[in-house]
Design a protein around this motif. Structure first.
Motif, PDB file in Angstrom:
ATOM      1  N   ARG A 126       0.811  -1.262  -0.027  1.00 19.65           N
ATOM      2  CA  ARG A 126      -0.023   0.058   0.115  1.00 19.65           C
ATOM      3  C   ARG A 126       0.888   1.224   0.098  1.00 19.65           C
ATOM      4  N   GLU A 127       2.083   1.302   0.792  1.00 21.64           N
ATOM      5  CA  GLU A 127       2.754   2.490   1.071  1.00 21.64           C
ATOM      6  C   GLU A 127       3.849   2.125   1.912  1.00 21.64           C
ATOM      7  N   GLN A 128       5.110   3.013   1.716  1.00 24.12           N
ATOM      8  CA  GLN A 128       6.134   2.812   2.387  1.00 24.12           C
ATOM      9  C   GLN A 128       6.656   3.893   3.382  1.00 24.12           C
ATOM     10  N   TYR A 129       6.709   3.686   4.417  1.00 29.63           N
ATOM     11  CA  TYR A 129       7.106   5.025   5.428  1.00 29.63           C
ATOM     12  C   TYR A 129       8.400   4.950   5.842  1.00 29.63           C
ATOM     13  N   GLY A 130       9.571   5.480   5.256  1.00 28.43           N
ATOM     14  CA  GLY A 130      10.889   5.203   5.633  1.00 28.43           C
ATOM     15  C   GLY A 130      11.220   3.696   5.410  1.00 28.43           C
ATOM     16  N   TYR A 131      11.297   3.066   6.610  1.00 25.02           N
ATOM     17  CA  TYR A 131      11.838   1.910   6.888  1.00 25.02           C
ATOM     18  C   TYR A 131      10.575   0.654   6.985  1.00 25.02           C
ATOM     19  N   GLU A 132       9.415   1.482   7.305  1.00 26.04           N
ATOM     20  CA  GLU A 132       7.906   0.547   7.471  1.00 26.04           C
ATOM     21  C   GLU A 132       7.448   0.652   5.898  1.00 26.04           C
ATOM     22  N   THR A 133       6.577  -0.631   5.936  1.00 25.61           N
ATOM     23  CA  THR A 133       5.921  -0.968   4.905  1.00 25.61           C
ATOM     24  C   THR A 133       4.326  -1.251   5.138  1.00 25.61           C
ATOM     25  N   LYS A 134       3.607  -0.812   4.468  1.00 27.66           N
ATOM     26  CA  LYS A 134       2.150  -0.801   4.626  1.00 27.66           C
ATOM     27  C   LYS A 134       1.654  -1.920   3.580  1.00 27.66           C
ATOM     28  N   LEU A 135       1.044  -3.005   4.263  1.00 28.89           N
ATOM     29  CA  LEU A 135       0.723  -4.156   3.635  1.00 28.89           C
ATOM     30  C   LEU A 135      -0.710  -4.526   3.604  1.00 28.89           C
ATOM     31  N   TYR A 136      -1.135  -5.288   2.561  1.00 30.33           N
ATOM     32  CA  TYR A 136      -2.501  -5.839   2.662  1.00 30.33           C
ATOM     33  C   TYR A 136      -2.595  -7.377   2.159  1.00 30.33           C
ATOM     34  N   ASN A 137      -3.075  -8.159   2.796  1.00 29.58           N
ATOM     35  CA  ASN A 137      -2.949  -9.501   2.344  1.00 29.58           C
ATOM     36  C   ASN A 137      -4.610  -9.727   1.831  1.00 29.58           C
ATOM     37  N   THR A 138      -4.392 -10.092   0.386  1.00 29.99           N
ATOM     38  CA  THR A 138      -5.966 -10.000  -0.201  1.00 29.99           C
ATOM     39  C   THR A 138      -6.536 -11.284   0.202  1.00 29.99           C
ATOM     40  N   LYS A 139      -5.950 -12.385   0.236  1.00 32.02           N
ATOM     41  CA  LYS A 139      -6.336 -13.668   0.993  1.00 32.02           C
ATOM     42  C   LYS A 139      -7.132 -13.772   2.221  1.00 32.02           C
ATOM     43  N   TYR A 140      -6.329 -13.055   3.207  1.00 35.34           N
ATOM     44  CA  TYR A 140      -6.842 -13.276   4.425  1.00 35.34           C
ATOM     45  C   TYR A 140      -7.469 -11.945   5.181  1.00 35.34           C
ATOM     46  N   ASN A 141      -7.688 -11.018   4.082  1.00 38.96           N
ATOM     47  CA  ASN A 141      -8.095  -9.621   4.530  1.00 38.96           C
ATOM     48  C   ASN A 141      -7.455  -9.044   5.974  1.00 38.96           C
ATOM     49  N   ILE A 142      -6.169  -8.937   5.644  1.00 36.33           N
ATOM     50  CA  ILE A 142      -5.440  -8.442   6.662  1.00 36.33           C
ATOM     51  C   ILE A 142      -4.539  -7.453   6.214  1.00 36.33           C
ATOM     52  N   SER A 143      -4.646  -6.034   7.075  1.00 35.44           N
ATOM     53  CA  SER A 143      -3.824  -4.823   6.707  1.00 35.44           C
ATOM     54  C   SER A 143      -2.754  -4.680   7.911  1.00 35.44           C
ATOM     55  N   PHE A 144      -1.536  -4.314   7.590  1.00 36.62           N
ATOM     56  CA  PHE A 144      -0.691  -4.080   8.699  1.00 36.62           C
ATOM     57  C   PHE A 144       0.484  -3.528   8.079  1.00 36.62           C
ATOM     58  N   MET A 145       1.183  -2.839   9.278  1.00 35.49           N
ATOM     59  CA  MET A 145       2.543  -2.114   9.202  1.00 35.49           C
ATOM     60  C   MET A 145       3.400  -3.109   9.574  1.00 35.49           C
ATOM     61  N   LEU A 146       4.351  -3.243   8.728  1.00 33.35           N
ATOM     62  CA  LEU A 146       5.746  -4.262   8.919  1.00 33.35           C
ATOM     63  C   LEU A 146       6.930  -3.189   9.320  1.00 33.35           C
ATOM     64  N   ASP A 147       7.456  -3.360  10.462  1.00 33.51           N
ATOM     65  CA  ASP A 147       8.707  -2.583  10.695  1.00 33.51           C
ATOM     66  C   ASP A 147       9.801  -2.887  10.110  1.00 33.51           C
ATOM     67  N   GLY A 148       9.967  -4.215   9.486  1.00 31.84           N
ATOM     68  CA  GLY A 148      10.900  -4.614   8.673  1.00 31.84           C
ATOM     69  C   GLY A 148      11.191  -6.059   8.725  1.00 31.84           C
ATOM     70  N   ILE A 149      12.071  -6.507   7.573  1.00 31.91           N
ATOM     71  CA  ILE A 149      12.665  -7.772   7.492  1.00 31.91           C
ATOM     72  C   ILE A 149      14.165  -7.604   7.578  1.00 31.91           C
ATOM     73  N   ILE A 150      14.821  -8.507   8.323  1.00 32.59           N
ATOM     74  CA  ILE A 150      16.420  -8.610   8.526  1.00 32.59           C
ATOM     75  C   ILE A 150      16.821  -9.743   7.963  1.00 32.59           C
ATOM     76  N   LYS A 151      18.251  -9.772   7.453  1.00 33.57           N
ATOM     77  CA  LYS A 151      18.681 -10.834   7.495  1.00 33.57           C
ATOM     78  C   LYS A 151      20.109 -11.094   8.414  1.00 33.57           C
ATOM     79  N   TYR A 152      20.140 -11.448   9.250  1.00 31.79           N
ATOM     80  CA  TYR A 152      20.955 -11.412  10.517  1.00 31.79           C
ATOM     81  C   TYR A 152      21.782 -12.793  10.199  1.00 31.79           C
ATOM     82  N   ARG A 153      23.004 -12.785  10.263  1.00 29.23           N
ATOM     83  CA  ARG A 153      24.189 -14.051  10.105  1.00 29.23           C
ATOM     84  C   ARG A 153      23.351 -15.164   9.339  1.00 29.23           C
ATOM     85  N   GLY A 154      23.040 -14.676   8.113  1.00 27.12           N
ATOM     86  CA  GLY A 154      22.402 -15.808   7.039  1.00 27.12           C
ATOM     87  C   GLY A 154      21.093 -16.071   7.281  1.00 27.12           C
ATOM     88  N   LYS A 155      20.167 -15.668   8.253  1.00 26.55           N
ATOM     89  CA  LYS A 155      18.988 -16.003   8.488  1.00 26.55           C
ATOM     90  C   LYS A 155      17.851 -14.970   8.288  1.00 26.55           C
TER      91      LYS A 155
END
Length: 263
Positions: A126-155
């Motif tokens: 839906r939108e991006q606010y700096g490091y946060e991403t506003k998302l919507y799941n069409t299958k489950y009708n869930i809207s949410f703001m994600l703080d982020g995804i990190i890859k730490y030590r390969g995971k």
């Protein structure tokens, strides 16, 4: 309360304020302006599930049915706490994004790139606010703001930042139970099994981190929860109030008036 009544109340506040010393008038007016500005952004929530609110089926039912929540007067103190939390989020996200530059094996992952690479076709950005991403799941009708995804030590980990008082932080010894469903919902949406919860003491800025591992059974339970609530919505039947729901969840619920009416 009618518009005329609100104007009368506002006038009485002005009269009372005029009798105070100028410095006290200023302080009162600053706090009042903060609250009035916040009220301009009040509105009915979107008819979707929100990960942080997936704890009470009745609450979710009211949201999905478009019931107007109670319009409580949010204090300037609470508004300040929320704004402070947002500021801390941004600073921590910035610090984490620079870990790689400092020779630490941690990468702040682009959410749009991650979604594309994993083929998560049910997710809409839906939108991006700096490091946060506003998302919507069409299958489950869930809207949410994600703080982020990190890859730490390969995971890969879903990142969720929480701020809290010193008292809560010092006694914290793991992921708060009231945050479990939020972590499960994020996992269901993003296809990752581990959520890195970063808890920050907003008074002294101490930090604790815990990994919440989400199992297939947890995700299955979340899907069943969504299907159950949707069933009540389709039949337009108010779900029974959970007997084991935590008291503080009801205390801060925006549908207390409607819930009392429904028994």
């Amino acid at each position: 309360m009618s518009r005329a009544s609100l104007k009368s109340v506002s006038r009485l506040i002005d009269i009372a304020n005029d009798e105070k010393p100028v410095n006290e008038q200023f302080l009162t007016d600053v706090c009042r302006s903060i609250e009035l500005e916040s009220e301009k952004h009040w509105g009915i929530p979107s008819k979707t599930f929100k990960p942080s609110g997936m704890r009470c089926p009745r609450d979710n039912y009211y949201t999905l049915m478009g019931v107007e929540p109670d319009k409580g007067s949010t204090s300037h103190n609470m508004i300040g706490i929320v704004n402070s939390g947002s500021d801390i989020h941004e600073r921590m996200q910035s610090a984490i994004s620079k870990m790689k530059d400092n020779g630490i094996d941690c990468e702040y992952v682009s959410v749009p790139d991650f979604i594309e690479s994993r083929g998560l076709t049910d997710l809409v950005i839906r939108e991006q606010y700096g490091y946060e991403t506003k998302l919507y799941n069409t299958k489950y009708n869930i809207s949410f703001m994600l703080d982020g995804i990190i890859k730490y030590r390969g995971k890969y980990y879903i990142l969720e930042i929480k701020t809290e008082t010193s008292n809560k932080w010092y006694s914290r010894d793991g992921v708060d139970k009231k945050h479990h469903n939020q972590g499960i919902a994020y996992s269901l949406n993003m296809g990752l099994s581990d959520v890195m919860f970063l808890y920050i003491d907003r008074d002294m800025f101490n930090k604790k981190a815990y990994i919440f591992h989400v199992t297939d059974d947890m995700r299955k339970g979340m899907i069943e929860y969504i299907e159950t609530v949707n069933g009540y919505v389709e039949r337009q039947i108010v779900p029974p109030k959970p007997k084991d729901i935590a008291k503080n969840i009801c205390t801060y619920c925006g549908y207390q008036t409607q819930c009392r009416k429904d028994g």
